[in-house]
Write an enzyme that holds these catalytic residues in place. Structure first.
Site, PDB file in Angstrom:
ATOM      1  N   TYR A 128       0.386   6.738   8.836  1.00 48.13           N
ATOM      2  CA  TYR A 128       0.774   5.470   8.220  1.00 48.13           C
ATOM      3  C   TYR A 128       2.098   5.629   7.456  1.00 48.13           C
ATOM      4  O   TYR A 128       3.095   5.041   7.791  1.00 48.13           O
ATOM      5  CB  TYR A 128      -0.310   4.995   7.234  1.00 48.13           C
ATOM      6  CG  TYR A 128      -1.462   4.207   7.836  1.00 48.13           C
ATOM      7  CD1 TYR A 128      -1.928   4.454   9.119  1.00 48.13           C
ATOM      8  CD2 TYR A 128      -2.106   3.225   7.085  1.00 48.13           C
ATOM      9  CE1 TYR A 128      -2.994   3.731   9.640  1.00 48.13           C
ATOM     10  CE2 TYR A 128      -3.165   2.497   7.599  1.00 48.13           C
ATOM     11  CZ  TYR A 128      -3.615   2.757   8.879  1.00 48.13           C
ATOM     12  OH  TYR A 128      -4.662   2.042   9.372  1.00 48.13           O
ATOM     13  N   SER A 129       2.054   6.448   6.381  1.00 45.94           N
ATOM     14  CA  SER A 129       3.185   6.506   5.449  1.00 45.94           C
ATOM     15  C   SER A 129       4.461   7.050   6.079  1.00 45.94           C
ATOM     16  O   SER A 129       4.426   7.924   6.939  1.00 45.94           O
ATOM     17  CB  SER A 129       2.826   7.392   4.258  1.00 45.94           C
ATOM     18  OG  SER A 129       1.626   6.971   3.679  1.00 45.94           O
ATOM     19  N   SER A 161      -1.820  14.046   6.233  1.00 47.54           N
ATOM     20  CA  SER A 161      -2.758  15.118   5.911  1.00 47.54           C
ATOM     21  C   SER A 161      -3.225  15.816   7.176  1.00 47.54           C
ATOM     22  O   SER A 161      -3.637  15.156   8.140  1.00 47.54           O
ATOM     23  CB  SER A 161      -3.977  14.557   5.184  1.00 47.54           C
ATOM     24  OG  SER A 161      -3.591  14.032   3.942  1.00 47.54           O
ATOM     25  N   GLU A 244     -11.130   3.649   4.700  1.00 43.76           N
ATOM     26  CA  GLU A 244     -10.606   4.829   4.019  1.00 43.76           C
ATOM     27  C   GLU A 244     -10.924   4.772   2.527  1.00 43.76           C
ATOM     28  O   GLU A 244     -11.359   5.748   1.923  1.00 43.76           O
ATOM     29  CB  GLU A 244      -9.084   4.927   4.222  1.00 43.76           C
ATOM     30  CG  GLU A 244      -8.482   6.119   3.469  1.00 43.76           C
ATOM     31  CD  GLU A 244      -6.990   6.310   3.702  1.00 43.76           C
ATOM     32  OE1 GLU A 244      -6.336   5.368   4.216  1.00 43.76           O
ATOM     33  OE2 GLU A 244      -6.476   7.387   3.370  1.00 43.76           O
ATOM     34  N   GLU A 365      -2.509   1.452  -8.457  1.00 42.87           N
ATOM     35  CA  GLU A 365      -1.762   0.238  -8.821  1.00 42.87           C
ATOM     36  C   GLU A 365      -1.867  -0.803  -7.709  1.00 42.87           C
ATOM     37  O   GLU A 365      -2.034  -2.001  -7.971  1.00 42.87           O
ATOM     38  CB  GLU A 365      -0.287   0.583  -9.088  1.00 42.87           C
ATOM     39  CG  GLU A 365      -0.050   1.427 -10.352  1.00 42.87           C
ATOM     40  CD  GLU A 365      -0.505   2.880 -10.213  1.00 42.87           C
ATOM     41  OE1 GLU A 365      -0.409   3.441  -9.101  1.00 42.87           O
ATOM     42  OE2 GLU A 365      -0.974   3.452 -11.218  1.00 42.87           O
TER      43      GLU A 365
HETATM   44  C1  LIG Z   1      -2.640  14.260  -0.894  1.00 49.83           C
HETATM   45  C2  LIG Z   1      -2.131  13.080  -0.142  1.00 49.83           C
HETATM   46  C3  LIG Z   1      -2.543  12.870   1.168  1.00 49.83           C
HETATM   47  C4  LIG Z   1      -2.055  11.792   1.895  1.00 49.83           C
HETATM   48  N1  LIG Z   1      -2.451  11.667   3.198  1.00 49.83           N
HETATM   49  C5  LIG Z   1      -1.898  10.679   3.964  1.00 49.83           C
HETATM   50  C6  LIG Z   1      -2.209  10.589   5.356  1.00 49.83           C
HETATM   51  O1  LIG Z   1      -2.997  11.368   5.895  1.00 49.83           O
HETATM   52  N2  LIG Z   1      -1.605   9.636   6.083  1.00 49.83           N
HETATM   53  C7  LIG Z   1      -0.733   8.746   5.534  1.00 49.83           C
HETATM   54  O2  LIG Z   1      -0.230   7.904   6.248  1.00 49.83           O
HETATM   55  N3  LIG Z   1      -0.417   8.801   4.211  1.00 49.83           N
HETATM   56  C8  LIG Z   1      -0.979   9.757   3.416  1.00 49.83           C
HETATM   57  N4  LIG Z   1      -0.637   9.832   2.081  1.00 49.83           N
HETATM   58  C9  LIG Z   1       0.382   8.934   1.554  1.00 49.83           C
HETATM   59  C10 LIG Z   1      -0.115   7.891   0.572  1.00 49.83           C
HETATM   60  O3  LIG Z   1      -0.809   6.879   1.234  1.00 49.83           O
HETATM   61  C11 LIG Z   1       1.112   7.378  -0.189  1.00 49.83           C
HETATM   62  O4  LIG Z   1       1.588   8.438  -0.968  1.00 49.83           O
HETATM   63  C12 LIG Z   1       0.795   6.201  -1.076  1.00 49.83           C
HETATM   64  O5  LIG Z   1       0.493   5.088  -0.324  1.00 49.83           O
HETATM   65  C13 LIG Z   1       1.938   5.882  -2.043  1.00 49.83           C
HETATM   66  O6  LIG Z   1       3.153   5.774  -1.396  1.00 49.83           O
HETATM   67  P1  LIG Z   1       4.429   6.573  -1.940  1.00 49.83           P
HETATM   68  O7  LIG Z   1       4.054   7.981  -2.028  1.00 49.83           O
HETATM   69  O8  LIG Z   1       5.583   6.227  -1.109  1.00 49.83           O
HETATM   70  O9  LIG Z   1       4.637   6.037  -3.396  1.00 49.83           O
HETATM   71  P2  LIG Z   1       5.416   4.662  -3.873  1.00 49.83           P
HETATM   72  O10 LIG Z   1       4.933   3.609  -2.996  1.00 49.83           O
HETATM   73  O11 LIG Z   1       6.849   4.988  -3.858  1.00 49.83           O
HETATM   74  O12 LIG Z   1       4.858   4.492  -5.275  1.00 49.83           O
HETATM   75  C14 LIG Z   1       5.405   5.076  -6.449  1.00 49.83           C
HETATM   76  C15 LIG Z   1       4.714   4.448  -7.641  1.00 49.83           C
HETATM   77  O13 LIG Z   1       5.007   3.062  -7.686  1.00 49.83           O
HETATM   78  C16 LIG Z   1       3.804   2.310  -7.763  1.00 49.83           C
HETATM   79  N5  LIG Z   1       3.967   1.021  -7.111  1.00 49.83           N
HETATM   80  C17 LIG Z   1       4.474   0.784  -5.879  1.00 49.83           C
HETATM   81  N6  LIG Z   1       4.444  -0.532  -5.620  1.00 49.83           N
HETATM   82  C18 LIG Z   1       3.892  -1.144  -6.695  1.00 49.83           C
HETATM   83  C19 LIG Z   1       3.585  -2.508  -7.034  1.00 49.83           C
HETATM   84  N7  LIG Z   1       3.830  -3.501  -6.185  1.00 49.83           N
HETATM   85  N8  LIG Z   1       3.009  -2.754  -8.233  1.00 49.83           N
HETATM   86  C20 LIG Z   1       2.755  -1.743  -9.106  1.00 49.83           C
HETATM   87  N9  LIG Z   1       3.030  -0.451  -8.839  1.00 49.83           N
HETATM   88  C21 LIG Z   1       3.596  -0.159  -7.647  1.00 49.83           C
HETATM   89  C22 LIG Z   1       2.798   3.166  -7.062  1.00 49.83           C
HETATM   90  O14 LIG Z   1       1.482   2.830  -7.438  1.00 49.83           O
HETATM   91  C23 LIG Z   1       3.195   4.548  -7.549  1.00 49.83           C
HETATM   92  O15 LIG Z   1       2.664   4.796  -8.801  1.00 49.83           O
HETATM   93  C24 LIG Z   1      -1.139  10.899   1.315  1.00 49.83           C
HETATM   94  C25 LIG Z   1      -0.738  11.089  -0.006  1.00 49.83           C
HETATM   95  C26 LIG Z   1      -1.217  12.164  -0.742  1.00 49.83           C
HETATM   96  C27 LIG Z   1      -0.745  12.336  -2.140  1.00 49.83           C
END
Ligand SMILES: Cc1cc2nc3c(=O)[nH]c(=O)nc-3n(C[C@H](O)[C@H](O)[C@H](O)COP(=O)(O)OP(=O)(O)OC[C@H]3O[C@@H](n4cnc5c(N)ncnc54)[C@H](O)[C@@H]3O)c2cc1C
Lengths: 380, 329
Positions: A128-129, A161, A244, A365
């Site tokens: 996804y990400s 992951s 999930e 969030e």
């Molecule tokens: C250990 C781990 C395993 C993972 N495994 C997978 C996987 O297998 N497959 C996959 O696809 N992804 C995976 N992820 C990714 C995960 O889904 C993303 O990290 C998550 O969705 C947040 O995206 P970002 O890291 O880009 O943070 P950002 O989106 O950049 O967020 C940064 C901060 O801003 C806040 N924020 C963002 N938008 C808003 C809003 N509108 N209002 C308030 N706050 C906001 C967030 O809550 C966060 O605190 C994994 C992440 C981790 C840490």
């Protein structure tokens, strides 16, 4: 059920009795062709269960399941719990992809993919990400061009992951740049064992459980592996996130007894008392709080959590489950710090890993936004 | 932001900040780990710090704190804290001395018999020329000076999560020269001063983790806008700012405490710093999202240091209890 009890007593590997750590949907053997966590006992346990469809008890036998009702499946799980047996198989295939294939997949897709999941042959990861599409998932850009019966993928996924030990990925890709960004997304199944796919490991702060960056350079997928229709992937994607979140949120709800033992045991060791009330009132209170919240979570899961189509309530479970888990691990650190704080200690690693629970699967969030906007009607 | 109040203190802060920024980026902790460097500090930089007078016995506690804050902000490992602690116990000297002090409250697992003294989390024990063991005996504290390589001394490096150098040390006290003794009052004062220095270091770490996060809120975009534009996140950052303001006041006051207030202000500061540093670091990771969970990003190092420092020189529970006792309730 009597028959199953008998079958269990005859077939469950004795090595595995009492070994479940109680982690729920993600605590057990993950399977796959590149399996790194197999042991003879785990493989035997998987095989005997898979041969009766008991890795995916509620799925139809044609899809590799046992055709049990939800209640029957719950009773089977309870039998495992009583024996401290880990589930024969866990993973994203069972917890996440399977349920959406059942809902959105074509008959052909179900027959081709579900049995491989239910037998533990194929391990799936979640693509996804992307670097610029985290919370804003719909901003994803990984490009997918359709040529006849083939889809050609170019782009990058991140934080995937276990991609390094998985066989296949369910991925969100962009099939159109017209209209709203949610409207050009497709959900596609990709075999990772091909030349157009590169996986690079990323180390986590806990040192363990690496996730990956995955690069697609004209990687191929079959048009027949597009789930839910072209440009219609967002609906499938959201449904999968519901599963999930439920899985992450439920991860501690399933084995309260062993969790209680772990916390109280650590406290007794810390305080040097074998039985009776804990002499440290502060700790006693902190542990009681933790256990009470865990119990409330388990009760909430049994009240609302079981559904073929988790809705916004999955956000409740995700928020509560992940925060409770973090509190538990922080408390374990406090209880073991006297002899602990080691980089490679399980307690330390679990604590560090738990910090991701409020990020992965959609951050806290974002879950709060979902509740506020979609459930409470507080629009922006 | 610095604990410095006077011009002289401000100059020291500036100098220290520049030195640490140039020579001691947090990223080197990963290098020490990956290279299995048990010393885990820069001896060149250390020599320079000594040459610049960082160990000058005339430094006030406030001045030490100004330097420690600068060190803490980059998670520097140079042995300032232990050296000052040792200096307060046995006077200035040329050798690197670490202090194997008694834990604030005894835990099972730290088995100290009459014959064997065992101490965990002894900073820089692998590199030290001398390990100074302390042992409480009623109103007095015995100090055993044990030279590196002494046959009665065992040093086992800890692979601690914060990647700062520390070891478990054990000594057979029946085979040691007779101890020097110190009054419990003098010992407590030295311990409090060491604790205040640790607080300053923690404050520096918390402040930097906050700043890194603030920067991130101002650069990371999602949903077409800076994430710092979300009010939910603005409030989170603002709350941390409030916490940091309270914490800074506590450390600043402890750093300038007189004999009569040192004990209570030390416990106020340590209890507060532990909570603040952990909370800021946890929030920092959360607000960084996925990138915050990676080993390659520095922010995780702050969380690890926060957890360890909470448990050094008495944890929050212990200091709150001591505060209550000192306050007569
Ligand atoms: C250990 C781990 C395993 C993972 N495994 C997978 C996987 O297998 N497959 C996959 O696809 N992804 C995976 N992820 C990714 C995960 O889904 C993303 O990290 C998550 O969705 C947040 O995206 P970002 O890291 O880009 O943070 P950002 O989106 O950049 O967020 C940064 C901060 O801003 C806040 N924020 C963002 N938008 C808003 C809003 N509108 N209002 C308030 N706050 C906001 C967030 O809550 C966060 O605190 C994994 C992440 C981790 C840490």
């Amino acid at each position: 059920m009597d028959e199953i009890v008998k079958w269990l007593d005859e077939n469950a590997p004795t090595e595995l009795l009492g070994t479940s750590r109680g982690g729920g949907a993600f605590d057990g053997y993950w399977g796959g062709r590149r399996a790194v966590d197999s042991t003879p006992a785990r493989l035997r346990w998987l095989e005997v269960c898979a041969s009766r469809g008991l890795c995916a008890p509620t799925w139809l036998p044609a899809y590799g399941g046992a055709g049990l009702s939800r209640e029957e499946a719950a009773r089977f799980e309870a039998l495992l719990r009583e024996r401290g047996l880990p589930p024969p198989l866990v993973g994203f295939g069972l917890a996440m992809l399977g349920p959406v294939l059942l809902e959105f997949g074509t008959e052909d897709q179900k027959r081709r993919h579900l049995p491989g999941i239910a037998s533990g042959q194929i391990r799936w990861c979640q693509g996804y990400s992307e670097p610029e599409a985290g919370s804003d998932l719909a901003a994803l850009a990984c490009k997918a061009e359709i040529h006849d019966e083939e889809i050609v993928l170019t782009g990058q996924k991140v934080w995937t992951s276990h991609a390094d030990v998985c066989d296949c990925m369910f991925a969100l890709v962009r099939t159109s740049t017209k209209g709203r960004k949610q409207e050009g997304i497709s959900f596609v199944l990709v075999d990772l064992e091909q030349s157009g796919v590169e996986r690079r490991r990323i180390r986590l702060i806990s040192g363990a459980s690496p996730f990956c960056e995955v690069f697609f350079d004209e990687a191929r997928a079959k048009l027949s592996d597009l789930v839910g229709g072209r440009d219609q992937g967002w609906t499938v994607a959201k449904a999968l996130l519901g599963h999930e979140r439920t899985a992450i949120g439920s991860a501690i709800g399933s084995q309260l007894v062993s969790l209680e033992k772990a916390l109280v045991g650590a406290a007794r060791q810390h305080l040097g008392v074998d039985d009776g009330p804990l002499p440290d009132g502060l700790l006693r209170d902190a542990i009681a709080r933790c256990l009470i919240d865990e119990r409330c979570l388990a009760l909430t899961i049994s009240r609302v959590g079981q559904s073929d189509r988790p809705g916004p309530e999955s956000s409740v479970l995700k928020i509560a489950g992940s925060e409770i888990k973090q509190r538990r691990h922080a408390l374990m650190m406090r209880l073991t710090a006297g002899e602990g704080l080691g980089a490679d200690d399980d307690v330390t690693r679990d604590w560090l890993r738990s910090r991701a629970n409020t990020i992965e699967g959609g951050t806290t969030e974002i879950q709060l936004n979902i509740i506020a906007q979609r459930v409470l009607g507080l629009s922006t | 932001m610095s604990l410095a109040n006077t011009d002289e203190e401000r100059q020291m802060a500036e100098l220290a900040t520049r030195l640490f920024a140039d020579h001691a980026p947090p990223s080197r902790l990963r290098r020490y780990r990956d290279e299995h460097d048990a010393h885990a500090y820069d001896r060149g930089l250390w020599a320079k710090l000594v040459e610049l007078g960082f160990l000058d016995s005339a430094l006030s506690l406030a001045e030490r704190c100004v330097l420690a804050e600068a060190a803490g902000s980059v998670l520097a490992t140079e042995p300032l804290g232990v050296s000052w602690f040792a200096m307060d116990l046995m006077g200035p000297g040329e050798r690197l001395v670490t202090v194997a002090h008694e834990p604030m409250s005894r835990r099972p697992g730290v088995v100290s018999s009459l014959d064997h003294l065992v101490r965990r989390n002894v900073a820089h024990a692998v590199s030290a020329d001398v390990t100074l063991f302390t042992q409480m005996k009623g109103d007095e504290v015995s100090l055993f000076e044990v030279a590196a390589g002494h046959e009665a001394l065992k040093v086992e490096a800890q692979q601690r999560v914060d990647l700062h150098p520390a070891a478990i040390v054990c000594v057979d006290s029946t085979r040691l020269p007779p101890p020097v003794s110190l009054s419990a009052k003098a010992y407590d004062r030295a311990l409090d001063r060491a604790t205040v220095v640790l607080c300053a270091e923690m404050l520096g770490g918390a402040q930097r983790a906050f700043e890194l996060t603030l920067d991130y809120l101002k650069t990371r975009r999602q949903f077409g806008v800076l994430i710092g534009s979300f009010q939910a996140l603005q409030h989170r950052a603002a709350r941390l700012f409030v916490e940091l303001a309270l914490t800074r006041s506590a450390v600043s006051a402890a750093a300038r405490a007189d004999e009569s207030t040192l004990a209570v202000l030390t416990s106020v500061a340590k209890a507060r710093c532990g909570e603040t540093f952990l909370r800021v670091a946890e929030e920092a990771i959360q607000l960084h999202g996925g990138i915050g969970m990676t080993d390659e990003h520095d922010i995780g190092l702050y969380l690890k240091r926060a957890m360890v420092t909470e448990h050094l020189l008495g944890n929050g529970d212990e200091h709150r209890r001591r505060f209550a006792t000192l306050s007569g309730f």
